[in-house]
Design a protein around this motif. Sequence first.
Motif: not given
Length: 463
Positions: A41-47, A50-54, A67-71, A108-115
Amino acid sequence: MDANGGERKRFRAFEPDAVMLVPPSLEEWLPEGHLARFIAELVENELDLTRFYASHKKAKGQPPYDPRLMLRIVLYGYCTGVRSSRQLERACTDVVALRWLAAQQAPDFRSIGRFRQRHLAALANVFLQALELCRAAGMVKLGMVALDGTKLRANASRHKAMSYARLTEKQKVLAQEISDLMAEAKTVDESEDAKFGPGKRGDELPVELANRQARSKAMAAARASLEQEAADKARVEAEEKAAKRGDDDDEITGAGDTAARESEPRPTAQRNFTDPQARIMKTADGSYHYCYNAQAVVDAGHQVIVAAELGQGANDYGQLVPMVERVQENLGMMPKTLSADTGYCSKANLVEAGRMEAEHGTGFFISTARVKHSTPIPESPRGRIPANATLGERMARKLKTKPGKKVYSRRKVIVEPVFGQIKTRQGKHLLLRGLQNAQAEWKLLAAGHNLLKLHAFRAQGAG
């Protein structure tokens, strides 16, 4: 066999090979009010994301994870102590909450680490957003705050470090080895095929020479860092002494330059090769480890962290003023009272505390002597404060008054449990190396702590 048990006892049906006619829904497996639902709920509606998508400006390339999924994954991991990329990858398959947050995509862990590495600054900014949500919920009053520090273990091996004396000795040995290898590479032309392999020109560096040169470069950097650190320390100390003597500006600068030029690191001073910016510090159990010094200012109402910073200094003297200023930057106002232990007591800090008290009205209560938690603060002496009393004596007397004892007695129950909660639920060690990365991770841990407090607050129906 007991007649009331064994084969005659009836059990619930257990059919591990039963086929489900309707696919199961993870929505039914996750109870209402679960932390994962709160994070989603926080990620979808309250946080503000912009910085993640930029940072995703290029339209080319393989589509990355949203970025929503990863965050969602990273925030839940940092709230629950599942922080490493590999642990998160496994948990996205094994743990229902993370599987639900990842919408069964299991990055996978590489994608999480890169994010995490790509969005480190944006992740650190989540701390400010979480703090603002706590304030909006009425959890931050700034009536009474407490400041303290704790040592967080760095991701650095004690076995991959050298003292200054050992570095100097080893550099000489390596320099001779490199010189010998280079001479051999130049003169033994007939062994080129055996040494460099078929199809090579013969002028590539041998593997053993390349390794030694890399080690020599790392050692030179470590030695230079130790020498610069010693020079900076000598300069500051010399300039402070010159200022106390009443020297003019040119003399103060000259004294600092001379001290820096003549300084030498202690032979036992160490530098680590896995995280050169970590420092050896004494921890609460009396042992020594490579650590960073994590600082936090905590609000008394709901133990919300209102300022979080990370440093390399083993002591806390230099952290009082920056941390108070950080509170003002984060929330736009100063606390009514601030308490801190004797680790923050110095003449310079008491002077600054007096200035900020006069300017902003903040009452400072800083212990002037180390006492055990169970030791009561003695009664205040009667009568007026002597005119010649030092700043330390005035502060000690202030702590003995009824208001002083009331404020300072609350310090240990405001800030110390926060460090215990973080280290128990979220982790005692930092995973990221380097001061800047470790700083961002500490703020992410502080954000996770505040989000856990906000989740509990809302679950009680108060938010």
